[in-house]
Design an enzyme around this catalytic site. Sequence first.
Site, PDB file in Angstrom:
ATOM      1  N   ASP A   4       0.864  -1.172   0.000  1.00 36.17           N
ATOM      2  CA  ASP A   4       0.000   0.000   0.000  1.00 36.17           C
ATOM      3  C   ASP A   4       0.909   1.233   0.000  1.00 36.17           C
ATOM      4  OD1 ASP A   4      -2.415   1.534   0.309  1.00 36.17           O
ATOM      5  OD2 ASP A   4      -1.928   1.730   2.438  1.00 36.17           O
ATOM      6  N   ASP A   6       0.012   4.954   1.190  1.00 39.78           N
ATOM      7  CA  ASP A   6      -0.118   5.819   2.366  1.00 39.78           C
ATOM      8  C   ASP A   6      -0.235   4.974   3.633  1.00 39.78           C
ATOM      9  OD1 ASP A   6      -0.258   8.168   0.670  1.00 39.78           O
ATOM     10  OD2 ASP A   6      -2.254   7.441   0.134  1.00 39.78           O
ATOM     11  N   ASP A 123      -1.779  -0.964   5.887  1.00 39.52           N
ATOM     12  CA  ASP A 123      -2.045  -0.412   7.214  1.00 39.52           C
ATOM     13  C   ASP A 123      -3.534  -0.339   7.537  1.00 39.52           C
ATOM     14  OD1 ASP A 123      -2.395   1.609   5.243  1.00 39.52           O
ATOM     15  OD2 ASP A 123      -2.239   3.151   6.799  1.00 39.52           O
TER      16      ASP A 123
END
Length: 183
Positions: A4, A6, A123
Site C-alpha cells: 500500500d 499511504d 495499514d
Amino acid sequence: MFLDRDGVLSIPEFRDGRSFAPKFLDDFVLYEDAAEGVAVLKRAGFLVIVATNQPDVGAGLVPRETVEAMHERLSKWTEIDDIEVSYETREQDVGRRKPAPGMLLDAAKKWEIDLSASYMVGDRSSDVECGFHAGCHSVFIDRHYSVEPIPEKQIATVSSLAEAVGVIVSHSGKSTPDAARFI
C-alpha cells in the site's frame, strides 16, 4: 510483492483517529524505512508493486496530476517496479478499489505473478482483505488508528515496513545478507 502507499511507504495525514492521503505534492513524504525496505525486497528477488486507493481524485478533491506527480517522486525515491491505482470512490468502484482484489489481479496478469507466493502489506483492514481475496499472504502494519477496524486474516501484525520486510523475507525463505538485520 504488493505494498500500500499511504501508511506503508508514505506518511499520511492524521485526523480524528484516521489516516488520509496527502492532498498536496509538498506534503508527500516517505517513512524513513521506505526506500531501504523496498531495496531489501528487491535484492531478495521480489517484484515490488504499489497498490493504492486514491478516491480523492474520483471525488474531485485532488487533481489526478498531483497524484501522478507523487508517484513520479515515489518511483525516483524507491526501487518500486510499478504502481496500480484505483481513483474511484466507494460509489464509483468497478472492482479495483481495495478491499476488492482488482489491482492485484491486474498486476498479476501484467507481470505474470504467482499470487499464492505473493504478499500484500498494508495499514488498513481493506489492504489485508484485498491480499486475502487475491490469494496473497497479508502483513498488517498497525499504525494504531483509533477508528479503523483491526484485520484478522494477516500472517503477521507489525509496526513498520522494516518489520514487515523481516517477516516476509523469513516467511518466504528469500533471505539476503542485508535482510538479516530485518529478521
